[in-house]
Write an enzyme that holds these catalytic residues in place. Structure first.
Site, PDB file in Angstrom:
ATOM      1  N   SER A  39       0.834  -1.195   0.000  1.00 43.44           N
ATOM      2  CA  SER A  39       0.000   0.000   0.000  1.00 43.44           C
ATOM      3  C   SER A  39       0.878   1.258   0.000  1.00 43.44           C
ATOM      4  O   SER A  39       1.695   1.442  -0.893  1.00 43.44           O
ATOM      5  CB  SER A  39      -0.972  -0.036   1.187  1.00 43.44           C
ATOM      6  OG  SER A  39      -2.049   0.846   0.983  1.00 43.44           O
ATOM      7  N   ASP A 190      -6.014  -3.659  -2.631  1.00 36.55           N
ATOM      8  CA  ASP A 190      -4.942  -3.322  -1.684  1.00 36.55           C
ATOM      9  C   ASP A 190      -4.370  -4.561  -0.989  1.00 36.55           C
ATOM     10  O   ASP A 190      -5.109  -5.351  -0.401  1.00 36.55           O
ATOM     11  CB  ASP A 190      -5.509  -2.365  -0.634  1.00 36.55           C
ATOM     12  CG  ASP A 190      -4.431  -1.663   0.173  1.00 36.55           C
ATOM     13  OD1 ASP A 190      -3.578  -2.353   0.738  1.00 36.55           O
ATOM     14  OD2 ASP A 190      -4.452  -0.423   0.232  1.00 36.55           O
TER      15      ASP A 190
END
Length: 345
Positions: A39, A190
């Site tokens: 991320s 993600d």
């Protein structure tokens, strides 16, 4: 947005060591054989591998954050109808803003190119949506690699790893080998949903990379996380949509649990790998109460950025003080890392 803290912390520590060594600045990415990120950590990690100066990484968050997160999650049912109508367009606009900001720093550099030119291995966590399976984008650094990811751009890898549900659009990446008339693609979410703390990825790849018996040091950094945990009264366990912030708080719960669990698993495994191996997490200072109002993942207020930057500078000063303690073995290892980093040219 908490990547602002991490990038500032690294910049402050790097600057102090560069000054001590008579250098202008350090090439911190060049200090590592392997960089693993998820991320916002993927963004910082790829930028360091690509030799992007840390002040420019900080500027990416500060200058583009408000365009990337143009619409915040509703805090109650009153804001839900408008959000249902407007969020998809806001997410699409935010993705374009992030892609443009990343491209300005990383260009069209691919995973294969970064490994060939810099000799730095990358492992970036994400989720492949067609089968809901973990996926790790990798440079061709492992023996027997099939070169699956060689031609993916660093920009696309960062988009995939940071595509947080509710906060960002899912990432659509064209197959890099697409020829004329083809339209194959993959969709990613993600990587923080399964590897927000990617320390185990780092340990596994390090074991694959290292020579037999070679020592391994893993340096782990977070992003100034909110203090975890809550005292829940018996009568408050029947949580609904608003109490879970329409799912956002469930994701936060998963993220908090991972950091604690994976750190402990990595340390336990490190004792059984038949070589010197240690896992070092820094900074280790507790988050002060005054910082709590500024730690939203999508908080783009200038006041939040200033608070994160100020805290990062304070914590960096604490590390510099720790480095003077001759019996602090972890601090000595961290200081050795910065002392051995090459100068940025």
């Amino acid at each position: 947005m908490r990547g602002t803290y991490t990038a500032t912390y690294l910049e402050q520590v790097s600057s102090a060591f560069a000054m001590r060594r008579g250098l202008t600045t350090l090439d911190l990415g060049g200090a590592f054989d392997l960089i693993v990120g998820t991320s916002t950590g993927a963004i910082i990690g790829c930028a360091l591998a690509a030799k992007v100066p840390l002040p420019r990484i900080i500027a990416l968050y500060r200058e583009h954050g408000a365009k990337i997160f143009a619409r915040h999650l509703p805090t109650g049912l009153a804001g839900l109808p408008a959000d249902l109508m407007r969020r998809p367009a806001a997410l699409a606009k935010g993705t374009k803003a992030l892609e443009a900001a990343l491209h300005a720093e990383l260009g069209d550099t691919t995973l294969a190119e970064i490994y060939a030119n810099r000799g730095i291995a990358l492992a970036i966590a994400t989720i492949e949506m067609s089968q809901h399976r973990s996926w790790v984008f990798k440079t061709p650094h492992l023996p027997g690699t099939n070169h699956r990811d060689d031609n993916y751009r660093l920009v696309d890898v960062c988009l995939a790893s940071s595509a947080a549900p509710l906060f960002r659009s899912l990432a659509v990446l064209d197959h890099p080998e697409n020829g004329e008339g083809t339209a194959g693609y993959r969709v990613f979410a993600d990587g923080g949903l399964w590897a927000n703390n990617p320390v185990l990825l780092g340990l596994i790849d390090a074991l694959e990379l290292a020579c037999p018996g070679q020592a391994i040091e893993i340096f782990c950094m977070g992003t100034c996380p909110l203090p975890a945990g809550e005292q829940i009264p018996r009568h408050a366990v029947d949580r609904g949509l608003t109490q879970w912030r329409f799912g956002a708080e469930a994701a936060v719960l998963a993220i908090d649990a991972q950091e604690f669990a994976y750190d402990n698993m990595a340390r336990m495994l490190a004792r059984h790998v038949n070589r010197p191996c240690r896992v070092i997490r820094f900074p280790r200072e507790k988050v002060p109460a005054a910082l709590l109002p500024y730690l939203g993942l999508d908080d783009t207020r200038d006041a939040a950025a200033v608070a994160l930057i100020n805290q990062a500078r304070t914590d960096a000063d604490m590390l510099n003080s720790r480095c003077t303690n001759p019996v602090d073995e972890e601090a000595k290892a961290i200081c050795s890392l910065f002392d051995d980093a090459p100068g940025l040219t």
